[in-house]
Design a protein around this motif. Structure first.
Motif, mmCIF file in Angstrom:
data_model
loop_
_atom_site.group_PDB
_atom_site.id
_atom_site.type_symbol
_atom_site.label_atom_id
_atom_site.label_comp_id
_atom_site.label_asym_id
_atom_site.label_seq_id
_atom_site.Cartn_x
_atom_site.Cartn_y
_atom_site.Cartn_z
ATOM 1 N N GLU A 80 0.847 -1.185 0.000
ATOM 2 C CA GLU A 80 0.000 0.000 0.000
ATOM 3 C C GLU A 80 0.883 1.236 0.000
ATOM 4 O OE1 GLU A 80 -2.642 -0.237 3.289
ATOM 5 O OE2 GLU A 80 -3.744 -1.928 2.466
ATOM 6 N N SER A 81 0.474 2.231 -0.774
ATOM 7 C CA SER A 81 1.299 3.441 -0.862
ATOM 8 C C SER A 81 0.975 4.386 0.281
ATOM 9 C CB SER A 81 1.068 4.134 -2.202
ATOM 10 O OG SER A 81 -0.279 4.490 -2.313
ATOM 11 N N SER A 82 1.996 4.999 0.771
ATOM 12 C CA SER A 82 1.820 5.992 1.826
ATOM 13 C C SER A 82 1.929 7.376 1.212
ATOM 14 C CB SER A 82 2.891 5.801 2.901
ATOM 15 O OG SER A 82 4.159 6.084 2.368
ATOM 16 N N PRO A 83 1.413 8.411 1.873
ATOM 17 C CA PRO A 83 1.531 9.766 1.334
ATOM 18 C C PRO A 83 2.977 10.183 1.112
ATOM 19 C CG PRO A 83 0.005 9.726 3.186
ATOM 20 C CD PRO A 83 0.630 8.367 3.090
ATOM 21 N N GLU A 84 3.889 9.675 1.954
ATOM 22 C CA GLU A 84 5.293 10.023 1.798
ATOM 23 C C GLU A 84 5.849 9.455 0.505
ATOM 24 O OE1 GLU A 84 6.624 8.092 5.260
ATOM 25 O OE2 GLU A 84 5.807 9.579 6.613
ATOM 26 N N THR A 85 5.499 8.206 0.189
ATOM 27 C CA THR A 85 5.993 7.560 -1.012
ATOM 28 C C THR A 85 5.455 8.251 -2.256
ATOM 29 O OG1 THR A 85 5.910 5.480 0.196
ATOM 30 C CG2 THR A 85 6.228 5.337 -2.172
ATOM 31 N N GLU A 86 4.167 8.620 -2.235
ATOM 32 C CA GLU A 86 3.562 9.263 -3.396
ATOM 33 C C GLU A 86 4.174 10.629 -3.666
ATOM 34 O OE1 GLU A 86 -0.663 9.373 -3.098
ATOM 35 O OE2 GLU A 86 -0.832 7.216 -2.834
ATOM 36 N N ALA A 87 4.494 11.368 -2.634
ATOM 37 C CA ALA A 87 5.049 12.702 -2.817
ATOM 38 C C ALA A 87 6.468 12.649 -3.376
ATOM 39 C CB ALA A 87 5.044 13.455 -1.489
ATOM 40 N N GLU A 88 7.208 11.623 -3.016
ATOM 41 C CA GLU A 88 8.599 11.523 -3.447
ATOM 42 C C GLU A 88 8.733 11.030 -4.881
ATOM 43 O OE1 GLU A 88 10.512 9.037 -0.614
ATOM 44 O OE2 GLU A 88 10.127 10.411 1.040
ATOM 45 N N SER A 89 7.942 10.053 -5.270
ATOM 46 C CA SER A 89 8.095 9.473 -6.594
ATOM 47 C C SER A 89 7.226 10.211 -7.610
ATOM 48 C CB SER A 89 7.718 7.989 -6.567
ATOM 49 O OG SER A 89 6.366 7.846 -6.223
ATOM 50 N N PRO A 90 7.743 10.406 -8.829
ATOM 51 C CA PRO A 90 6.924 11.055 -9.854
ATOM 52 C C PRO A 90 5.780 10.139 -10.269
ATOM 53 C CG PRO A 90 8.982 10.274 -10.794
ATOM 54 C CD PRO A 90 9.058 10.032 -9.315
ATOM 55 N N LYS A 91 4.675 10.736 -10.661
ATOM 56 C CA LYS A 91 3.525 9.943 -11.065
ATOM 57 C C LYS A 91 3.846 9.213 -12.364
ATOM 58 C CE LYS A 91 -0.092 12.364 -8.751
ATOM 59 N NZ LYS A 91 -1.490 12.659 -8.785
ATOM 60 N N ARG A 92 3.366 7.991 -12.425
ATOM 61 C CA ARG A 92 3.595 7.173 -13.605
ATOM 62 C C ARG A 92 2.369 7.246 -14.511
ATOM 63 N NH1 ARG A 92 5.822 1.493 -11.966
ATOM 64 N NH2 ARG A 92 6.257 1.518 -14.173
ATOM 65 N N GLY A 93 2.573 6.891 -15.747
ATOM 66 C CA GLY A 93 1.466 6.855 -16.681
ATOM 67 C C GLY A 93 1.372 8.122 -17.509
ATOM 68 N N ARG A 94 0.255 8.246 -18.147
ATOM 69 C CA ARG A 94 0.034 9.381 -19.034
ATOM 70 C C ARG A 94 -0.256 10.645 -18.250
ATOM 71 N NH1 ARG A 94 -3.896 7.661 -23.785
ATOM 72 N NH2 ARG A 94 -2.247 8.194 -25.198
ATOM 73 N N PRO A 95 0.128 11.782 -18.827
ATOM 74 C CA PRO A 95 -0.249 13.037 -18.175
ATOM 75 C C PRO A 95 -1.759 13.241 -18.280
ATOM 76 C CG PRO A 95 0.852 13.459 -20.257
ATOM 77 C CD PRO A 95 0.915 11.984 -20.018
ATOM 78 N N ARG A 96 -2.287 14.046 -17.399
ATOM 79 C CA ARG A 96 -3.717 14.309 -17.379
ATOM 80 C C ARG A 96 -4.143 14.964 -18.687
ATOM 81 N NH1 ARG A 96 -6.811 17.257 -12.443
ATOM 82 N NH2 ARG A 96 -8.877 16.691 -13.111
ATOM 83 N N GLY A 97 -5.192 14.456 -19.302
ATOM 84 C CA GLY A 97 -5.666 14.975 -20.571
ATOM 85 C C GLY A 97 -6.821 15.940 -20.404
ATOM 86 N N LYS A 98 -7.220 16.529 -21.507
ATOM 87 C CA LYS A 98 -8.317 17.497 -21.478
ATOM 88 C C LYS A 98 -9.624 16.842 -21.059
ATOM 89 C CE LYS A 98 -6.226 20.271 -25.067
ATOM 90 N NZ LYS A 98 -6.230 20.544 -26.479
ATOM 91 N N LYS A 99 -9.778 15.572 -21.416
ATOM 92 C CA LYS A 99 -11.015 14.874 -21.102
ATOM 93 C C LYS A 99 -11.249 14.791 -19.594
ATOM 94 C CE LYS A 99 -13.511 10.699 -22.354
ATOM 95 N NZ LYS A 99 -13.481 9.466 -23.123
ATOM 96 N N SER A 100 -10.177 14.636 -18.820
ATOM 97 C CA SER A 100 -10.319 14.523 -17.370
ATOM 98 C C SER A 100 -10.053 15.846 -16.642
ATOM 99 C CB SER A 100 -9.375 13.446 -16.837
ATOM 100 O OG SER A 100 -8.043 13.764 -17.142
#
Length: 127
Positions: free
Chosen positions: A37-57
């Motif tokens: 399970e991811s912790s807030p600390e882990t999420e803040a440190e690592s860059p988000k994976r996947g596609r960048p947010r698109g106009k649709k979302s």
């Protein structure tokens, strides 16, 4: 998996036996692993994976349908593809957005020559 963890471990025992002879086995779902399970600390440190947010979302954008002539659409697509081959990529929806903003400013009383110069400059700066 051990035989106790496997929900199907008794399937072969049951084959050929009447239902009354085999007691029901409760099926439990596996427990989530705490270390995965991811912790807030882990999420803040690592860059988000996947596609960048698109106009649709993106809540700043909405989908709008407009009917335009096929010939105009083909001409615009050709010109945008030509620009892309020259290294000046422009998205169709970005072009429509700029043109609609231009029209709104014109309706609000902006000077046409000023708007045309500004629009022309913005197109040149994308090169």
């Amino acid at each position: 998996m051990t035989e106790k963890d496997n929900a199907f471990h008794r399937i072969f025992e049951v084959v050929g036996q009447p239902d009354s002879e085999v007691p029901p086995t409760p099926i439990t779902s596996p427990q989530p692993l705490r270390e995965l399970e991811s912790s807030p600390e882990t999420e803040a440190e690592s860059p988000k994976r996947g596609r960048p947010r698109g106009k649709k979302s993106d809540p700043e954008f909405i989908s709008a349908i407009a009917y335009i002539k096929k010939k105009t659409h083909l001409q615009v697509k050709r010109l945008l593809l030509d620009k892309e081959e020259q290294g000046e990529k422009q998205d169709f929806s970005e072009l429509v957005q700029e043109l609609l903003e231009f029209w709104v400013q014109l309706q609000q009383g902006e000077e046409p020559k000023t708007l045309i110069a500004r629009f022309s400059d913005s197109q040149k700066s994308k090169k």
